[in-house]
Design a protein around this motif. Structure first.
Motif, PDB file in Angstrom:
ATOM      1  N   ASP A   1      -1.759   0.315  -9.548  1.00 48.64           N
ATOM      2  CA  ASP A   1      -3.278   0.395  -9.285  1.00 48.64           C
ATOM      3  C   ASP A   1      -3.462  -0.259  -7.992  1.00 48.64           C
ATOM      4  OD1 ASP A   1      -3.693   1.615 -11.793  1.00 48.64           O
ATOM      5  OD2 ASP A   1      -4.469  -0.227 -12.513  1.00 48.64           O
TER       6      ASP A   1
ATOM      7  N   ILE B   1      -2.884  -4.982 -15.394  1.00 49.83           N
ATOM      8  CA  ILE B   1      -4.045  -4.912 -14.358  1.00 49.83           C
ATOM      9  C   ILE B   1      -3.526  -6.358 -13.239  1.00 49.83           C
ATOM     10  CG2 ILE B   1      -5.809  -3.891 -15.562  1.00 49.83           C
ATOM     11  CD1 ILE B   1      -7.062  -6.563 -15.673  1.00 49.83           C
TER      12      ILE B   1
ATOM     13  N   ARG C   1      -9.106  -7.881  -7.363  1.00 42.72           N
ATOM     14  CA  ARG C   1      -9.733  -6.867  -7.833  1.00 42.72           C
ATOM     15  C   ARG C   1     -10.957  -6.995  -8.537  1.00 42.72           C
ATOM     16  NH1 ARG C   1      -6.914  -1.932 -10.295  1.00 42.72           N
ATOM     17  NH2 ARG C   1      -8.351  -1.050 -11.989  1.00 42.72           N
TER      18      ARG C   1
ATOM     19  N   GLY D   1      -0.073  -2.448 -13.170  1.00 43.69           N
ATOM     20  CA  GLY D   1      -0.917  -3.305 -12.330  1.00 43.69           C
ATOM     21  C   GLY D   1      -0.328  -2.901 -10.936  1.00 43.69           C
TER      22      GLY D   1
ATOM     23  N   TRP E   1      -1.468 -11.526 -12.564  1.00 41.26           N
ATOM     24  CA  TRP E   1      -1.473 -10.262 -13.588  1.00 41.26           C
ATOM     25  C   TRP E   1      -1.801 -10.620 -14.771  1.00 41.26           C
ATOM     26  CZ3 TRP E   1       0.061  -6.265 -10.200  1.00 41.26           C
ATOM     27  CH2 TRP E   1       0.721  -6.705  -8.781  1.00 41.26           C
TER      28      TRP E   1
END
Length: 770
Positions: A221, A146, A6, A218, A137
């Motif tokens: 997302d 996230i 990410r 997370g 994570w």
């Protein structure tokens, strides 16, 4: 599996090595030294906290890097890693804290659930850094989470790829070793895929992925990025969606048919179900054919073949007096009584017996083939002796004409045709030789049989069927001594029987005929015993008409042969005025053909064909495929060299080498029946009421040999979804209903259409130890 980080979290690439970790640690040490000099103790404390945070993330990334080699490399089964001591908090393994569930078509039978194990480091401030499902994570104390690096769960072009590590054991800050159990990993991976892709789930209509995890935010997302779906939107019924549930800490992704590859969509692919299904727009099945349609302009492949290796449509034929008969050639010797009583007629018959015999012999020759058969004539009476002829012969009157005894010896005479003992010139034989027979003196059958035996020994051989037809109108006279081999026999009766017996041992068959007013006028026991000794049959006639019938019966018996005749047959599958002839692989130069509709149609029933016939072509959705077959009469039968055993006897097999296309028999409509799996009961009735000849493979055996079409124990058809059986009912043969089963397939079956790469699940069972 390709991994991504990410971007908003961290820009490093995955796979941090020990060297990079060492460099970072050295950098941090140098940074701390500089801060001591310039900023004092407070700044040092803050820097130490940052170093601890970063060390924690680096430790988790080290785990990620090391364990990823186990899940992405089939060659690696062992790896080691070290988290490091410069971390805040304890590193530990958490098992079964979450789960990943994958379900196809919302069916519980097509669902797998695997634990989400994780390696975690919990900091003093409550933040958790973890490795889970191939990703890293970060979870904050307030529950937010996230993803730092992407997990091994991806969605690309409609396909779902899942790679999980089932972790067991314990993790320490020191050195750790991870070992993969290869056998159980392969087993569990295969089991998972087979579970979600089974039965009606083989081609998924939809897929549901449900994640339950502490890091569900997370996961949400990440899955939003992968699928492009907005969390907790309001989709229309049946649309794909992404839902997040804070209460259960779950993320659910539902992917509908349009989100999956086209090949899984039965409404538009070439998968066919002939018994009907929601995805079939139309299925029409009748005795004339089959039509399938999905309304999407598809083109389907059609393939059909018989379930038997050979169709075996035919009968046991008794064939005779025809140019197309295949049998060994014949040598026939007529041994006729020329005693004086042959000049008389039987009661109520105006024709003298010798005349009746002459006509019967002439009629006999019409059953023979002058291209291969031969005949001979032998007469016997008292005066066929060399001494009488040498002394000037004996004159007698026959039919008002004075005649002299024909030359002979030992009471018998051979009448030659064109100076030949055996002749194929039946015209000359009938016109010149047959009229030579006499009617004078006594009866000495042994004289005639000795002549017949001698000429067959000299002029014939075992490659030919040899026949003796001996006729008399009375009983033997005299008591001559007959020398046969090493033995002597008194009287013609015993000598004649012995001669018939000896000839039969060499392959000569003897038939006997008594011709008189009644059977007391002949020695019927002698005639019957002679026929028995010669392997033939005894007949009796009282007038010229009966005599002609007897000769015809013997002629038909000896000139005909029992054969297994395979009829000339073609099959035809047609679509929208386009015909599709059968195909046979190999050299078909000897296979008979019929020409129709500008195409050549092979005789698919030829037992010498190089391979089984089949049909293969393409059909558009909505087009009817019609089934018919045609049976032709045969202009030419030829031998095959094959035999069948019937009632203990070996019978030759013949094939039709020339089809007669005049007025053929078309098999269709009521004589063609289509069966699907729904017709098992009716199909069983057909099986139970079908008679097969001894030389044919019955339908039940053929189904068993082919395999996979019929369960004999349950009496159920087990065809694939795209298959039907077509039963052709040809005209009956001798002891057979002459039925043929053709397997017909259109498009792809639900059983065989198993799309690859739609869902892939890789499970690695890994144990971690210090």
């Amino acid at each position: 599996m390709r991994r991504r980080k990410r971007g908003s979290i961290q820009g490093d690439e995955r796979g941090v090595s020990e060297l990079i970790g060492a460099v970072i640690i050295v950098g941090l040490v140098l940074t701390g030294s500089v801060l001591v000099v310039y900023f004092g103790t407070n700044v040092i404390d803050e820097t130490r906290q940052g170093q601890s945070d970063e060390s924690t993330e680096i430790g988790i990334q080290e785990i990620d890097s090391r364990l990823s080699t186990l899940s992405t490399s089939s060659a690696a089964t062992t790896t080691s890693f070290e988290i490091g001591s410069n971390i805040e908090g304890d590193a530990h393994l958490v098992e079964n804290e979450g789960s990943l569930n994958l379900t196809v078509n919302t069916r519980s039978t097509c669902s797998v659930q695997e634990p989400l194990d994780s390696v975690r480091i919990e900091r003093d401030d409550g933040q958790i850094v973890a490795y889970e499902a191939g990703g890293t994570w970060i979870k904050s104390p307030d529950g937010g989470a996230i993803y730092n690096t992407a997990p091994d769960v991806s969605y690309r072009n409609g396909t779902i790829d899942v790679s999980l590590l089932n972790l067991t054991g314990r993790v320490s800050e020191g050195s750790n070793q991870a070992v993969t159990d290869v056998n159980t990993s392969r087993r569990d991976s295969k089991s998972a895929v087979n579970t979600v892709l089974q039965g009606e789930c083989v081609r998924p209509d939809n897929v549901t992925l449900r994640i339950q995890s502490d890091f569900y935010r997370g996961w949400a997302d990440y899955l939003e990025t992968e699928t492009g779906l907005e969390p907790n939107a309001s989709p229309a019924p049946g649309d794909s969606y992404l839902r997040v549930d804070d209460t259960t800490q779950t993320v659910t992704v539902y992917l509908n048919q349009s989100s999956l590859p086209r090949r899984t969509n039965d409404e538009i692919n070439n998968v066919v179900n002939v018994t009907g299904s929601d995805y079939m727009d139309e299925v029409t099945i009748s005795d004339d054919g089959i039509l399938i349609d999905k309304g999407v302009n598809n083109t389907y492949t059609v393939y059909s073949e018989p379930i038997s290796e050979r169709p075996e449509i035919g009968t046991v034929r008794k064939v005779s007096q025809a140019d197309n008969v295949t049998r060994p050639p014949l040598d026939v010797v007529f041994v006729v009584d020329e005693s004086g009583s042959m000049a008389w007629s039987t009661a109520g018959d105006s024709k003298a017996k010798y005349e009746a015999v002459r006509d019967a012999m002439r009629d006999f020759t019409t059953y023979l083939d002058s291209n291969m058969d031969r005949v001979s004539l032998v007469g016997y009476n008292q005066y066929h002796t060399g001494g009488i002829v040498d002394n000037g012969g004996v004159d007698y009157s026959l039919d008002g004409n004075d005649r002299e005894i024909n030359e002979g010896s030992n009471r018998g005479a051979i009448y030659r045709t064109n100076n030949r003992m055996l002749t194929a010139d039946f015209v000359e034989f009938n016109s010149s030789t047959v009229p030579e027979t006499e009617a004078v003196g006594g009866t000495y059958s042994a004289g005639g049989m000795k002549k017949a035996s001698s000429l067959l020994d000299l002029q014939s051989d075992e490659s030919r069927n040899r026949i003796v037809v001996m006729l008399t109108d009375g009983k033997n006279t005299g008591s001559d001594t007959w020398h046969i081999g090493k033995y002597s026999y008194i009287g013609s009766n015993s000598a004649t029987i012995e001669l018939a017996k000896r000839m039969y041992r060499t392959g000569v068959t003897t038939y006997t005929i008594g011709f008189a007013d009644d059977d007391d006028s002949v020695d019927k026991n002698f005639l019957r015993n002679t026929a028995d000794a010669g392997g033939g049959k005894y007949y009796f006639a009282t007038d010229s008409e009966e005599l002609e019938d007897v000769f015809s019966s013997i002629a038909e018996r000896v000139s005909s042969t029992e054969q297994v005749g395979h009829y000339g047959v073609t099959t035809n599958l047609s679509t929208d005025d386009t015909v599709h002839p059968p195909q046979i692989t190999g050299d078909i130069s000897r296979v008979a053909t019929a020409t129709a509709d500008g195409k050549e149609w092979l005789n698919v029933n030829d037992p010498t064909a190089p391979s089984t016939f089949s049909h293969a072509f393409a059909v558009s959705g909505g087009d009817m495929v019609n089934f018919t077959a045609t049976q032709y009469s045969c202009d030419k039968w030829v031998g095959t060299g094959q035999t069948e055993v019937i009632n203990g006897s070996s019978i030759p097999v013949t094939r039709c080498a020339e089809l007669n296309t005049t007025d053929p028999t078309v098999i269709g409509g009521d004589n063609a029946t289509v069966f699907t799996n729904d017709d098992s009961a009716v199909f069983n009735d057909f099986l139970d009421n079908t008679t097969s000849a001894e030389w044919q493979t019955n339908l039940t055996e053929a189904l068993d040999d082919y395999g996979g079409l019929y369960d004999e124990s349950s009496k159920e058809l087990t065809l694939d979804s795209n298959q039907v059986l077509v039963l052709y009912d040809f005209p009956d043969g001798k002891h057979t209903d002459n039925r043929m089963l053709l397997l017909y397939s259109v498009g792809l079956s639900e059983e065989e259409a198993r799309p690859t790469g739609v869902i892939d699940i890789d499970i690695d069972n890994v144990e971690i130890s210090n």
